[in-house]
Scaffold this active site. Sequence first.
Site, short mmCIF file in Angstrom:
data_model
loop_
_atom_site.label_atom_id
_atom_site.label_comp_id
_atom_site.label_asym_id
_atom_site.label_seq_id
_atom_site.Cartn_x
_atom_site.Cartn_y
_atom_site.Cartn_z
N ARG A 231 0.75 -1.15 0.22
CA ARG A 231 0.21 -0.03 -0.05
C ARG A 231 0.79 1.30 0.10
NH1 ARG A 231 -2.97 -2.99 -1.64
NH2 ARG A 231 -5.30 -3.43 -0.89
N GLU A 260 -4.37 7.29 -5.28
CA GLU A 260 -4.30 6.53 -6.84
C GLU A 260 -5.92 6.74 -7.38
OE1 GLU A 260 -3.81 2.14 -5.94
OE2 GLU A 260 -1.82 2.61 -5.44
N HIS A 279 -0.37 -0.42 -9.86
CA HIS A 279 -1.07 -1.05 -9.03
C HIS A 279 -1.72 -2.26 -9.55
CE1 HIS A 279 -2.73 -1.09 -4.50
NE2 HIS A 279 -2.39 -2.36 -5.07
#
Length: 311
Positions: A231, A260, A279
């Site tokens: 994360r 994000e 990601h």
Amino acid sequence: MSRPTILITAADLAPQALALLAGYEIVYAGKTPTEDDIVALCGRHDPVAIIVRYSKVGAAAMDAAPSLRVISKHGSGTDTIDKAAARARGIEVVAAVGANAAAVAEQALALLLACAKSVPQLDARMHAGHWDKATHKSVELGGRTIGLVGLGAIGRRFAGMAAALGMRVIGFDPFAGELPDFVQRVDLDTLWREADAISLHCPLTEDNRGLLNAATLARCKPGVIVVNTARGGLIDEAALLAAVQDGQVRAAGLDSFAVEPMVAGHPFQRQPGFILSPHIGGVTSDAYVNMGLGAARNALAVLEAAGTVAA
């Protein structure tokens, strides 16, 4: 009588998972749902379950869905779900732990190798017509120490890959049980001091937010490699930028970020020393199916226990 509804915070779910949910009305939130979108859909459809792929699920969404019994994460990280609010409302939060472990561990390895071997930079130079054999030197990983923060399913999988490269593997995880013989358990002070590369594999909590910051990076070896497939909030991004710019960090391979999606003009963009991916560590065809099945099965198990089962 209408069928109970399950809300998917995305535009799709693996067909294998949908087959398990055949008795339910499925509502999709779209490709890039906002938190407000989720609240509105909860108010409109009153789902008994939410399968979370994208966006946050907070108290407002829960209050808009009085029939909600379970929030099931399509993956392992539940930091986008307000777990305290769910607990207060008797809503269970579950996760498909380990469903994407292989995929994320492979992405971490790819980023580690790319940082050590300068793969993107050399590729760009070659395409531009350069031949840097006389001037470039890469880092050899065999014999060096990799420090893992987090030794769950993903961290252990990655540890095995690093050990196969001949790396010494040290790790910190206060919640991990017995570890494989090739992983040496250490405290964080030891990990910062001894690791030639650091890879993060832990969930984000309020206790570890900004774990890698100016102070901890300064305690690391000069030229350390940083990899993060967990994360983004685990890293103080301004501190990491400064550490890369002054050479304390040789390179950073990042698959997750504090905000994000990453917005245009982010300081990591076009900054030498950063290798970035959006990601997608857990985004493979196999993981897509595994996470969908895990999320569906977890949701169904809670609904069955609560007596909220489709006819």
